[in-house]
Design an enzyme around this catalytic site. Structure first.
Site, PDB file in Angstrom:
ATOM      1  N   GLN A   1      16.628 -15.658 -13.806  1.00 23.52           N
ATOM      2  CA  GLN A   1      18.131 -16.088 -12.699  1.00 23.52           C
ATOM      3  C   GLN A   1      19.065 -15.660 -13.596  1.00 23.52           C
ATOM      4  OE1 GLN A   1      18.275 -17.221  -9.909  1.00 23.52           O
ATOM      5  NE2 GLN A   1      16.017 -18.071  -9.596  1.00 23.52           N
TER       6      GLN A   1
ATOM      7  N   ALA B   1       8.846 -11.333 -12.512  1.00 24.39           N
ATOM      8  CA  ALA B   1       9.099 -12.063 -13.538  1.00 24.39           C
ATOM      9  C   ALA B   1       7.703 -13.141 -13.725  1.00 24.39           C
ATOM     10  CB  ALA B   1      10.414 -13.163 -13.303  1.00 24.39           C
ATOM     11  N   THR B   2       7.012 -13.402 -12.463  1.00 21.11           N
ATOM     12  CA  THR B   2       5.793 -14.411 -12.712  1.00 21.11           C
ATOM     13  C   THR B   2       4.840 -13.442 -13.536  1.00 21.11           C
ATOM     14  OG1 THR B   2       6.262 -15.448 -10.587  1.00 21.11           O
ATOM     15  CG2 THR B   2       3.874 -15.300 -11.316  1.00 21.11           C
TER      16      THR B   2
ATOM     17  N   THR C   1      -0.865   2.232 -12.452  1.00 21.08           N
ATOM     18  CA  THR C   1       0.102   3.356 -12.187  1.00 21.08           C
ATOM     19  C   THR C   1       1.485   2.610 -12.028  1.00 21.08           C
ATOM     20  OG1 THR C   1      -1.730   4.632 -11.477  1.00 21.08           O
ATOM     21  CG2 THR C   1       0.756   5.232 -10.543  1.00 21.08           C
TER      22      THR C   1
ATOM     23  N   ASN D   1      16.706 -22.015 -12.094  1.00 17.03           N
ATOM     24  CA  ASN D   1      16.843 -21.699 -10.838  1.00 17.03           C
ATOM     25  C   ASN D   1      17.421 -22.532  -9.639  1.00 17.03           C
ATOM     26  OD1 ASN D   1      14.072 -22.846 -11.588  1.00 17.03           O
ATOM     27  ND2 ASN D   1      13.356 -22.396  -9.513  1.00 17.03           N
TER      28      ASN D   1
ATOM     29  N   CYS E   1      10.241 -32.590   1.769  1.00 14.31           N
ATOM     30  CA  CYS E   1       9.859 -32.043   2.929  1.00 14.31           C
ATOM     31  C   CYS E   1      10.103 -30.490   3.298  1.00 14.31           C
ATOM     32  CB  CYS E   1      10.985 -32.605   4.305  1.00 14.31           C
ATOM     33  SG  CYS E   1      10.571 -34.411   4.144  1.00 14.31           S
TER      34      CYS E   1
ATOM     35  N   SER F   1      13.242 -10.070 -13.507  1.00 10.44           N
ATOM     36  CA  SER F   1      12.855  -9.819 -12.137  1.00 10.44           C
ATOM     37  C   SER F   1      13.923  -8.856 -11.436  1.00 10.44           C
ATOM     38  CB  SER F   1      12.839 -11.122 -11.435  1.00 10.44           C
ATOM     39  OG  SER F   1      12.956 -10.777 -10.072  1.00 10.44           O
ATOM     40  N   ALA F   2      13.531  -7.835 -10.755  1.00 12.16           N
ATOM     41  CA  ALA F   2      14.373  -7.043 -10.055  1.00 12.16           C
ATOM     42  C   ALA F   2      15.132  -7.696  -8.922  1.00 12.16           C
ATOM     43  CB  ALA F   2      13.898  -5.642  -9.790  1.00 12.16           C
ATOM     44  N   HIS F   3      14.379  -8.554  -8.039  1.00  8.89           N
ATOM     45  CA  HIS F   3      14.957  -8.774  -6.765  1.00  8.89           C
ATOM     46  C   HIS F   3      15.841  -9.967  -6.843  1.00  8.89           C
ATOM     47  CE1 HIS F   3      12.773 -12.805  -5.607  1.00  8.89           C
ATOM     48  NE2 HIS F   3      11.766 -12.388  -6.603  1.00  8.89           N
TER      49      HIS F   3
END
Lengths: 139, 405
Positions: free
Chosen positions: B184, B76-77, B244, B156, B329, B204-206
């Site tokens: 998302q 997606a990026t 490719t 997200n 943090c 995005s696939a993941h």
């Protein structure tokens, strides 16, 4: 982030959690940090007539390293005179807990808390030798 | 097996075993499916090409697009970069102004920052306190030289769903391109590009039980959207993205999206009931704030601020749970969640936020264990918190003079 075993130990078994009555003459209270910054430490010391810190308590809102730094400091200041306690430096705390660079500010805050608590105690005793104005904020 | 309970499905999802099984066939020589789809001269190439086109059809089907409108990318990026930079540079003669939201993913925000360095102008709109875009403010921000509006479908961090139909109507009526980051939302929210006037959409696939390192960009053909390629080379993907094609990754994304299309409705119901169980379980705790609108929200997301407890230390206490936090943090920048800040949440509450995201393999037992742990650890950390003690004593923390550092 991976924590050192010492941070985890202090975090999971924090020493000297709690509070003293801050109005008592022999109690010094130091509160440093701000909620908006993500950490607030309150350190309290109980000083005996010989000028030795005989007990300490803390409460901390903050990350694991902040909690561990303040817990460690309560152990270290016990049995020390005020001047000995003032000699504790943030680098000592950071080294003992193996804090990563991004967490050094936690040790700085712990050092500030010691100064603030001692300052508050000395102010109560009418002692003008207090070094800074930090720590006069009432809890 | 790890005992840690995974509640971070918006960070990534495990690959579905059915997907992994299919992907493996496209790697080794065993099945003769390892070929380069660009090889036109032999059967290895033809088989690979067939697999790639089947996957393209599967991805297109999830959003009711034409397979010719799908361009493979590395995630997606990259899709965001190709869509935003590609459109901006192609249409630069028309105008040099873009509009996006302050709560977008960094892949959009940083791409916009780069365009600013290249001489474009970008308006960053704050959403309303519920996280949704204010359509009137968006309409007012559109100028004659505006070429593109980029707004994510589902946030997200807080999981709110933007009304892309309404935004699309507005942008189309003004002759402005509309890019949607759907990383998302794919597989969680029905998407139909024949009814939504979206021009570009990133996937995005993941995030959807497919492999990492794989994504796609939807590029509308009618009316046609033109892009300037960002990756040059062999002219793959109609010249829009050379390189490719990673056949096994593509097949994995196709299969993941096929499963999402078939199972989304039933999976959403199951996941929603688990999320609501978690919500009910933590609602009994004092000083708990839900971040983002609960109605227009994906079923798997719960973002909660536990006041007076710092997020990172809570995550440390909840080490049996894999979750994420908006606490400073947890980020390299030491700034609390910019998304929660943009919603008007105080720094304190942003520091105290935890995001739980539930998914395909989450069980009721895991949710119940999570609730139990949260109750136990919140009590422990509040016992340690000077802020909680002051709150209990009735001290107004806003009136305390803090030593900021």
């Amino acid at each position: 982030m991976a924590y050192s075993d010492k941070v985890i130990d202090h975090y999971e078994n924090p020493r000297n959690v709690g509070a003293f009555d801050k109005e008592e003459q022999n109690v010094g209270t130091g509160m440093v940090g701000a909620p908006a910054c993500g950490d607030v430490m309150r350190l309290q010391i109980k000083v005996n007539e010989q000028g030795v810190i005989e007990d300490a308590r803390f409460k901390t809102y903050g990350c694991g390293s902040a909690i561990a730094s303040s817990s460690l400091v309560t152990e270290w200041v016990k049995g020390k005179t005020l001047d000995e306690a003032l000699a504790i430096k943030n680098a000592d705390i950071a080294e003992e807990l193996a804090l990563p660079p991004v967490k050094i500010h936690c040790s700085v805050l712990a050092e500030d808390a010691i100064r603030a608590a001692i300052d508050d105690y000395r102010t109560k005793q009418g002692d003008d030798s207090s070094e800074t104005d930090e720590g006069r904020k009432s809890a | 097996m790890s005992k840690t309970i995974y509640l971070d499905y918006s960070a990534t999802t495990p690959v579905d075993p059915r997907v992994a099984e299919k992907m493996c066939r496209y790697l080794t020589a065993e099945y003769g499916l390892f070929g380069n789809p660009a090889s036109r001269s032999h059967s290895f190439g033809w088989a690979a090409e067939e697999a790639v086109e089947e996957a393209r059809q599967q991805v297109a089907a999830l959003i009711n697009a034409d397979p010719k409108e799908i361009v493979w990318t590395s995630g997606a990026t990259e899709s965001d970069n190709l869509a935003i930079k590609g459109a901006a540079h192609f249409y630069a003669k028309k105008g040099k102004h873009l509009i996006t939201l302050t709560t977008e993913h960094k892949a959009v925000l940083d791409t916009c920052r780069q365009l600013e360095r290249d001489g474009f102008e970008v308006t960053y709109l704050d959403p309303r306190p519920d996280g949704l875009v204010d359509l009137d403010r968006l309409a007012a921000a559109i100028r004659p030289d505006t070429i593109l509006v980029s707004i994510m479908h589902v946030n997200n961090e807080i999981g709110v769903i933007q009304d892309i139909d309404a935004i699309g109507q507005l942008t189309r009526s003004k002759g402005v391109l509309f890019h949607v980051d759907a990383a998302q939302s794919a597989g969680k929210v029905p998407i139909d590009v024949t009814t939504s006037q979206v021009d570009l959409m990133s996937f995005s696939a993941h995030k959807c039980y497919g492999p990492k390192g794989m994504g796609a960009l939807y590029v509308r053909r009618k009316p046609r959207v033109r892009l300037e390629a960002q990756m040059h080379g062999g002219g793959h993907e109609r010249g829009l993205r050379s390189g490719t094609l990673p056949v096994h990754q593509i097949v994995g994304m196709g299969e993941a999206f096929r499963l999402a299309r078939e199972e989304m409705a039933s999976e959403n119901e199951r996941v929603r009931s688990l999320r609501d169980r978690l919500l009910a379980g933590v609602s009994g705790i004092e000083e708990v704030y839900i971040n983002g609108d609960m109605e227009r929200r994906v079923p798997h997301n719960l973002n909660v601020s536990f006041n007076f407890v710092e997020g990172e230390s809570l995550m440390m206490a909840l080490k049996e749970l894999a979750v994420s936090s908006g606490s400073a943090c947890t980020s390299a920048s030491l700034e609390p969640s910019y998304v929660l800040r943009a919603l008007g949440r105080s720094d304190e509450l942003a520091h105290s936020s935890i995001r739980f995201t539930i998914g395909r393999f989450t069980t009721e037992t895991e949710v119940d264990r999570a609730i139990e742990l949260i109750h136990e650890k919140i009590a422990k950390l509040r016992e340690l918190s000077p802020l909680w003690e002051m709150f209990k004593e009735g001290i107004d923390l806003d009136n305390v003079k803090w030593a900021a550092h």
